[in-house]
Design an enzyme around this catalytic site. Structure first.
Site, PDB file in Angstrom:
ATOM      1  N   ASP A  94      44.662  44.443  87.334  1.00 38.17           N
ATOM      2  CA  ASP A  94      45.597  45.243  86.538  1.00 38.17           C
ATOM      3  C   ASP A  94      45.746  46.681  87.033  1.00 38.17           C
ATOM      4  O   ASP A  94      46.448  47.482  86.421  1.00 38.17           O
ATOM      5  CB  ASP A  94      45.170  45.248  85.058  1.00 38.17           C
ATOM      6  CG  ASP A  94      45.602  43.974  84.345  1.00 38.17           C
ATOM      7  OD1 ASP A  94      46.392  43.210  84.938  1.00 38.17           O
ATOM      8  OD2 ASP A  94      45.159  43.740  83.201  1.00 38.17           O
TER       9      ASP A  94
ATOM     10  N   ASN B 116      48.242  53.353  83.187  1.00 33.48           N
ATOM     11  CA  ASN B 116      46.988  53.413  82.449  1.00 33.48           C
ATOM     12  C   ASN B 116      45.864  54.117  83.202  1.00 33.48           C
ATOM     13  O   ASN B 116      44.704  54.060  82.781  1.00 33.48           O
ATOM     14  CB  ASN B 116      46.540  51.996  82.055  1.00 33.48           C
ATOM     15  CG  ASN B 116      47.627  51.251  81.319  1.00 33.48           C
ATOM     16  OD1 ASN B 116      48.062  50.197  81.747  1.00 33.48           O
ATOM     17  ND2 ASN B 116      48.097  51.824  80.230  1.00 33.48           N
TER      18      ASN B 116
ATOM     19  N   ARG C 124      39.085  45.920  82.177  1.00 32.71           N
ATOM     20  CA  ARG C 124      39.798  46.957  82.931  1.00 32.71           C
ATOM     21  C   ARG C 124      38.928  48.186  83.208  1.00 32.71           C
ATOM     22  O   ARG C 124      39.370  49.102  83.906  1.00 32.71           O
ATOM     23  CB  ARG C 124      41.078  47.374  82.185  1.00 32.71           C
ATOM     24  CG  ARG C 124      42.120  46.252  82.137  1.00 32.71           C
ATOM     25  CD  ARG C 124      43.514  46.764  81.863  1.00 32.71           C
ATOM     26  NE  ARG C 124      44.050  47.600  82.936  1.00 32.71           N
ATOM     27  CZ  ARG C 124      45.230  48.211  82.887  1.00 32.71           C
ATOM     28  NH1 ARG C 124      45.995  48.077  81.821  1.00 32.71           N
ATOM     29  NH2 ARG C 124      45.647  48.961  83.894  1.00 32.71           N
TER      30      ARG C 124
ATOM     31  N   ARG D 278      44.747  49.683  71.546  1.00 30.45           N
ATOM     32  CA  ARG D 278      43.925  50.053  72.700  1.00 30.45           C
ATOM     33  C   ARG D 278      43.316  51.455  72.507  1.00 30.45           C
ATOM     34  O   ARG D 278      42.117  51.598  72.396  1.00 30.45           O
ATOM     35  CB  ARG D 278      44.750  50.011  73.969  1.00 30.45           C
ATOM     36  CG  ARG D 278      45.305  48.615  74.286  1.00 30.45           C
ATOM     37  CD  ARG D 278      44.191  47.653  74.648  1.00 30.45           C
ATOM     38  NE  ARG D 278      44.694  46.353  75.042  1.00 30.45           N
ATOM     39  CZ  ARG D 278      45.126  46.044  76.250  1.00 30.45           C
ATOM     40  NH1 ARG D 278      45.137  46.946  77.201  1.00 30.45           N
ATOM     41  NH2 ARG D 278      45.557  44.834  76.521  1.00 30.45           N
TER      42      ARG D 278
ATOM     43  N   HIS E 148      50.638  48.742  73.662  1.00 34.11           N
ATOM     44  CA  HIS E 148      50.642  50.112  74.196  1.00 34.11           C
ATOM     45  C   HIS E 148      51.926  50.791  73.723  1.00 34.11           C
ATOM     46  O   HIS E 148      52.972  50.142  73.610  1.00 34.11           O
ATOM     47  CB  HIS E 148      50.676  50.108  75.731  1.00 34.11           C
ATOM     48  CG  HIS E 148      49.341  50.007  76.393  1.00 34.11           C
ATOM     49  ND1 HIS E 148      49.157  49.391  77.610  1.00 34.11           N
ATOM     50  CD2 HIS E 148      48.119  50.474  76.028  1.00 34.11           C
ATOM     51  CE1 HIS E 148      47.885  49.461  77.961  1.00 34.11           C
ATOM     52  NE2 HIS E 148      47.230  50.105  77.007  1.00 34.11           N
TER      53      HIS E 148
ATOM     54  N   ASP F 198      53.938  52.609  75.347  1.00 37.14           N
ATOM     55  CA  ASP F 198      55.061  52.536  76.297  1.00 37.14           C
ATOM     56  C   ASP F 198      55.709  51.159  76.367  1.00 37.14           C
ATOM     57  O   ASP F 198      56.652  50.954  77.105  1.00 37.14           O
ATOM     58  CB  ASP F 198      54.635  53.033  77.690  1.00 37.14           C
ATOM     59  CG  ASP F 198      53.630  52.107  78.379  1.00 37.14           C
ATOM     60  OD1 ASP F 198      53.213  51.106  77.758  1.00 37.14           O
ATOM     61  OD2 ASP F 198      53.267  52.393  79.538  1.00 37.14           O
TER      62      ASP F 198
ATOM     63  N   CYS G 259      54.946  50.545  82.916  1.00 34.52           N
ATOM     64  CA  CYS G 259      53.524  50.270  83.129  1.00 34.52           C
ATOM     65  C   CYS G 259      53.135  50.368  84.604  1.00 34.52           C
ATOM     66  O   CYS G 259      51.986  50.669  84.925  1.00 34.52           O
ATOM     67  CB  CYS G 259      53.157  48.874  82.626  1.00 34.52           C
ATOM     68  SG  CYS G 259      53.265  48.679  80.857  1.00 34.52           S
TER      69      CYS G 259
ATOM     70  N   MET H 268      35.266  47.862  32.920  1.00 35.43           N
ATOM     71  CA  MET H 268      36.179  48.537  33.829  1.00 35.43           C
ATOM     72  C   MET H 268      36.896  49.666  33.104  1.00 35.43           C
ATOM     73  O   MET H 268      36.967  50.798  33.586  1.00 35.43           O
ATOM     74  CB  MET H 268      37.189  47.510  34.356  1.00 35.43           C
ATOM     75  CG  MET H 268      38.182  48.086  35.310  1.00 35.43           C
ATOM     76  SD  MET H 268      39.054  46.790  36.163  1.00 35.43           S
ATOM     77  CE  MET H 268      39.806  45.896  34.847  1.00 35.43           C
ATOM     78  N   LEU H 269      37.406  49.348  31.916  1.00 39.63           N
ATOM     79  CA  LEU H 269      38.205  50.320  31.171  1.00 39.63           C
ATOM     80  C   LEU H 269      37.441  51.621  30.926  1.00 39.63           C
ATOM     81  O   LEU H 269      37.886  52.708  31.292  1.00 39.63           O
ATOM     82  CB  LEU H 269      38.629  49.706  29.833  1.00 39.63           C
ATOM     83  CG  LEU H 269      39.502  50.585  28.958  1.00 39.63           C
ATOM     84  CD1 LEU H 269      40.911  50.637  29.533  1.00 39.63           C
ATOM     85  CD2 LEU H 269      39.556  50.059  27.529  1.00 39.63           C
TER      86      LEU H 269
ATOM     87  N   ASP I 242      25.446  40.098  38.248  1.00 37.01           N
ATOM     88  CA  ASP I 242      25.562  39.821  36.819  1.00 37.01           C
ATOM     89  C   ASP I 242      24.806  40.904  36.057  1.00 37.01           C
ATOM     90  O   ASP I 242      23.661  41.232  36.373  1.00 37.01           O
ATOM     91  CB  ASP I 242      24.937  38.447  36.519  1.00 37.01           C
ATOM     92  CG  ASP I 242      24.926  38.147  35.048  1.00 37.01           C
ATOM     93  OD1 ASP I 242      25.966  37.684  34.546  1.00 37.01           O
ATOM     94  OD2 ASP I 242      23.888  38.388  34.395  1.00 37.01           O
TER      95      ASP I 242
HETATM   96  P1  NAD Z   1      37.172  45.343  30.966  1.00 30.01           P
HETATM   97  O1  NAD Z   1      38.108  44.319  31.503  1.00 30.01           O
HETATM   98  O2  NAD Z   1      37.562  46.755  31.012  1.00 30.01           O
HETATM   99  O3  NAD Z   1      35.755  45.184  31.693  1.00 30.01           O
HETATM  100  C1  NAD Z   1      35.007  44.008  31.736  1.00 30.01           C
HETATM  101  C2  NAD Z   1      34.294  44.028  33.089  1.00 30.01           C
HETATM  102  O4  NAD Z   1      33.182  43.161  33.053  1.00 30.01           O
HETATM  103  C3  NAD Z   1      35.179  43.545  34.224  1.00 30.01           C
HETATM  104  O5  NAD Z   1      35.238  44.531  35.219  1.00 30.01           O
HETATM  105  C4  NAD Z   1      34.480  42.280  34.726  1.00 30.01           C
HETATM  106  O6  NAD Z   1      34.582  42.098  36.112  1.00 30.01           O
HETATM  107  C5  NAD Z   1      33.063  42.522  34.317  1.00 30.01           C
HETATM  108  N1  NAD Z   1      32.232  41.313  34.180  1.00 30.01           N
HETATM  109  C6  NAD Z   1      32.577  40.104  33.674  1.00 30.01           C
HETATM  110  N2  NAD Z   1      31.497  39.286  33.670  1.00 30.01           N
HETATM  111  C7  NAD Z   1      30.463  39.995  34.188  1.00 30.01           C
HETATM  112  C8  NAD Z   1      29.082  39.708  34.415  1.00 30.01           C
HETATM  113  N3  NAD Z   1      28.553  38.531  34.108  1.00 30.01           N
HETATM  114  N4  NAD Z   1      28.311  40.685  34.948  1.00 30.01           N
HETATM  115  C9  NAD Z   1      28.828  41.889  35.286  1.00 30.01           C
HETATM  116  N5  NAD Z   1      30.119  42.198  35.063  1.00 30.01           N
HETATM  117  C10 NAD Z   1      30.921  41.281  34.506  1.00 30.01           C
HETATM  118  O7  NAD Z   1      36.912  44.879  29.487  1.00 30.01           O
HETATM  119  P2  NAD Z   1      35.974  45.383  28.330  1.00 30.01           P
HETATM  120  O8  NAD Z   1      35.239  46.621  28.653  1.00 30.01           O
HETATM  121  O9  NAD Z   1      35.186  44.180  27.978  1.00 30.01           O
HETATM  122  O10 NAD Z   1      37.009  45.644  27.196  1.00 30.01           O
HETATM  123  C11 NAD Z   1      38.135  46.494  27.283  1.00 30.01           C
HETATM  124  C12 NAD Z   1      38.509  46.995  25.913  1.00 30.01           C
HETATM  125  O11 NAD Z   1      38.821  45.934  25.024  1.00 30.01           O
HETATM  126  C13 NAD Z   1      37.362  47.745  25.252  1.00 30.01           C
HETATM  127  O12 NAD Z   1      37.837  48.854  24.543  1.00 30.01           O
HETATM  128  C14 NAD Z   1      36.768  46.730  24.346  1.00 30.01           C
HETATM  129  O13 NAD Z   1      36.077  47.342  23.271  1.00 30.01           O
HETATM  130  C15 NAD Z   1      38.008  46.001  23.889  1.00 30.01           C
HETATM  131  N6  NAD Z   1      37.696  44.658  23.427  1.00 30.01           N
HETATM  132  C16 NAD Z   1      37.709  44.471  22.083  1.00 30.01           C
HETATM  133  C17 NAD Z   1      37.354  43.236  21.570  1.00 30.01           C
HETATM  134  C18 NAD Z   1      37.310  43.047  20.113  1.00 30.01           C
HETATM  135  O14 NAD Z   1      37.378  44.015  19.394  1.00 30.01           O
HETATM  136  N7  NAD Z   1      37.250  41.800  19.674  1.00 30.01           N
HETATM  137  C19 NAD Z   1      36.987  42.191  22.441  1.00 30.01           C
HETATM  138  C20 NAD Z   1      36.954  42.443  23.828  1.00 30.01           C
HETATM  139  C21 NAD Z   1      37.306  43.683  24.295  1.00 30.01           C
END
Ligand code: NAD
Length: 693
Positions: free
Chosen positions: A65, A71, A90, A139, A168, A170, A264, A633-634, A676
């Protein structure tokens, strides 16, 4: 003939398709004809010598090459940046090219080892010499671009290649005389296309279609108003003609089998350079960065941000820390096509600790709030890092640091604080733009013990990492915090109860490892349902089976607590006698339950006014040194947004995407554990008991 123009070529005496390092080579190994290649190469050579001077480098056996001299390196004046080939196939060409350049008296610049760069194949000067277009993605590496800027003292515009056939720059991009550009846009990512469009006027862009692109129409040699190519469609020839270019086609099909054509096979040795400023509208600022720029990969991140933000850079200074504990320093000149682009890039760099140098330091620009709860449009958005603003020549640390806020300054007291948008008031002076703002990042690397302590987690998230190891570290931290009277906050979702982790979390609270608990309605309801009925949402936690009519337990629980007035009152009245919230009340651990639209009931303790709930969370988070985020999560995301850098965050979730989102805050203190939550809590309690008091 312009004798001032010089090119380098290499005869195809040893040319062959011997291996596969690009898609064109696939199926073509040993399928090229040496005689035909010789003839085609001669055709190009004759054509080029009629227009410019052509020098030759001796071909070396075993390096087929080498014929692709583009190059060999990138030449500007008497300097050459030697290629560092990506593929070992190369790499053996490097010494031959080096020796040729040295014999010719060039100053040879070499990139650090492991930084791939494939010469003029991936770096093309604008034909007016205003800047250097540099490709990366297959590259050459992006890391090579700052070195090109430094060695050649040129502005570098980085373009990301995304189609493996055009590996490349070019192969899909050819700057032409008079500011024209011949190129194939789908070979680039969107941001690169935007960058090209911002620099090249629409009338000067000659876009080729796929039919021309795959015949290497862009792999052209441009000498003045002549364009030498393998082959072009009649349509492209006419377009080039209308722009004043004469097309000279010369078949190079044998070289296409190896993924190369006219460009090239040549290396331009005389490149234009203008000292005049670019003709386009650009704006530039200088920034400085100090810290562990290389080992923390901050330099790469910063360069990536500049490119992705549509700006480019020149490295004006770079001092590398030689020992592990030394920091590095760099000064960058950032150029952008507009003030908006520049400000948006600068803001992101300030977020990562960049400072505008001393001479450019100005007081922060302040603008008044004209409408309750609405900041001026150009307000600076805060991040998790401690932020200082310059007021009357003094740097002042903003109080209440959190992300996604604005900074309000009181000029009379020369103080600053982070404020949520909804809390800004008419007349407040808000920091705007990018001047007079800097963020404090951890300057020195943590000491050895500190690093090792969290090192296994600092690199992010891994479900394969041994959970036990993480648990050991978290237990050690919790124990230390308890001994020191520190503050650990737990954020937990109802999954803690479903997975049998409630018992263990209750233990942590009872034993003094938790100083505040944050959650929603569900964790409290499920915890208390378990205390009353042994079920969580109707599932018997001992046996793991759904109880007939069990879902009623949930609502009966809520009803009972509502009857008592609150969770605390339920404990005081002797109604609630076990569980997480029972332990919180007993141990005086404050908790806050934030409401959501999913909530049943809700419990009297659940705050349904979300602004109030956020304020309550923020109050309980104040002074926290460690936050355990357990499967919600929330609430975890909500807490992450309120928490400044420096607080250790451990996020436990079964879903890697959630963990990544929460742990990836760019601060070394955050970490994620994919597992978990019930298992995690049981191991944590076991480890704490193992460590003893
Ligand atoms: P979320 O979705 O925000 O979070 C749940 C998380 O748990 C997820 O990220 C998920 O991946 C994880 N998860 C699941 N199984 C798992 C395990 N075995 N080990 C580790 N992680 C695991 O939901 P949230 O926090 O449950 O609820 C969100 C909102 O809804 C809250 O305000 C909650 O209070 C409300 N909520 C109310 C009721 C009720 O009043 N009956 C019921 C459920 C949720």
């Amino acid at each position: 003939m312009s004798t001032a123009l010089r090119y380098l070529m290499c005869a195809p005496s040893h040319y062959e398709v011997d291996y596969v390092i690009n898609p064109w080579m696939e199926g073509n190994v040993h399928r090229s004809s040496r005689e035909q290649a010789e003839r085609q190469w001669q055709g190009l050579y004759q054509l080029l010598t009629s227009l410019a001077q052509v020098q030759l480098v001796e071909p070396a056996p075993g390096w087929p090459d080498m014929v692709f001299t583009a190059n060999a390196g990138l030449v500007l004046d008497r300097n050459v940046v030697l290629s560092r080939f990506f593929h070992p196939e190369r790499q053996g060409e490097e010494p031959y090219f080096r020796s040729w350049f040295e014999k010719q008296g060039y100053v040879v610049c070499e990139l650090p080892e492991k930084i791939a760069f494939e010469g003029a194949g991936d770096a093309l000067f604008d034909r007016e010499g205003r800047w250097l277009w540099a490709g990366y993605g297959f590259r050459s590496s992006l890391e090579s671009h700052p070195y090109l800027a430094k060695y050649l003292d040129s502005e570098v515009l980085s373009l990301r290649l995304v189609d493996g056939r055009f590996y490349h720059l070019d192969t899909c991009f050819c700057p032409l005389a008079d500011g024209y550009l011949l190129y194939y846009p789908p070979a680039f990512d969107e941001i690169s296309n935007r960058l090209i469009e911002s620099r090249v006027h629409p009338d000067k862009r000659i876009v080729v279609g796929e039919a021309d692109a795959v015949n290497f129409a862009c792999n052209a040699v441009n000498v003045g108003r002549t364009v030498i190519v393998n082959q072009v469609t009649a349509g492209l020839a006419a377009r080039l003609d209308s722009c004043g270019f004469a097309v000279r086609q010369t078949p190079l099909t044998e070289f296409l089998k190896a993924g190369g054509a006219a460009k090239c096979l040549t290396l331009r040795l005389t490149e234009p350079r203008t000292v005049e400023l670019p003709q386009v509208q650009t704006t530039a600022r200088t920034v400085e960065l100090r810290g562990h720029l290389l080992d923390s990969a901050l330099m790469t991140e910063v360069i990536d941000l500049i490119q992705k933000g549509g700006a480019s850079f020149q490295i004006e200074d770079f001092k590398v820390g030689l020992r592990r504990q030394d920091t590095s320093y760099t000064r960058l000149r950032i150029t952008a096509p507009s003030t908006d682009t520049l400000e948006s890039v600068l803001t992101q760099l300030i977020d990562r600790g960049a400072a505008l140098p001393e001479q450019a330091e100005r007081d922060a620009e302040l603008q008044p709030v004209n409408q309750q709860g609405v900041a001026p449009q150009d307000f600076y958005v805060t991040n998790i890092y401690p932020t200082e603003v310059r007021i009357a020549g003094q740097w002042v640390l903003a109080a209440n640091q959190r992300m996604d806020g604005a900074i309000v300054v009181d000029p009379e007291t020369a103080s600053a604080r982070c404020v949520l948008l909804r809390d800004v008031r008419v007349g407040d002076q808000v920091v705007c733009g990018v001047d007079g703002i800097r963020t404090r990042h951890q300057k020195a690397r943590p000491d050895r013990s500190e690093r090792e302590e969290f090192a296994f987690m600092a690199s992010g998230v891994s479900s394969e990492r041994r959970v036990e190891l993480v648990v050991e570290q978290v237990a050690w931290q919790l124990r230390r915090l308890r001994q020191q009277g520190g503050k650990a906050v737990v954020v937990a979702g109802p999954v803690v109860i479903h997975t049998g982790g409630g018992l263990h979390l209750a233990t942590l609270i009872r034993e003094g490892y938790v100083q505040a608990l944050l959650g929603g309605n569900a964790i409290a309801v499920h915890d208390i349902e378990q205390a009353f009925h042994g079920t969580s949402l109707g599932v018997d936690l001992q046996r793991g089976v759904v109880i007939q009519g069990g879902h009623r337990h949930h609502l009966k629980t809520i009803n009972l607590i509502r009857g008592c007035g609150s969770i605390r009152q339920a404990v005081e009245q002797g109604v609630l006698r076990s569980g997480i919230f029972y332990e919180c009340v007993r141990a005086g651990v404050p908790f806050s339950l934030a409401g959501s639209i999913r909530d049943d009931g809700p419990l009297p303790d659940t705050e349904m006014d979300l602004i109030e709930a956020q304020a309550d969370y923020a109050r309980l988070l104040k002074g926290a040194e460690m936050i355990l985020m357990l499967s919600s999560m929330l609430h975890s995301i909500g807490v992450g947004n309120m928490t400044p850098a420096g607080v250790k965050m451990v996020c436990v979730d079964i879903n890697p995407a959630v963990v990544t989102k929460l742990a990836d805050r760019g601060s070394v203190e955050s970490t994620g554990v994919v597992t978990d939550v019930g298992l995690f809590l049981s191991l944590l309690v076991r480890q704490l008991h193992y460590l003893g008091n």
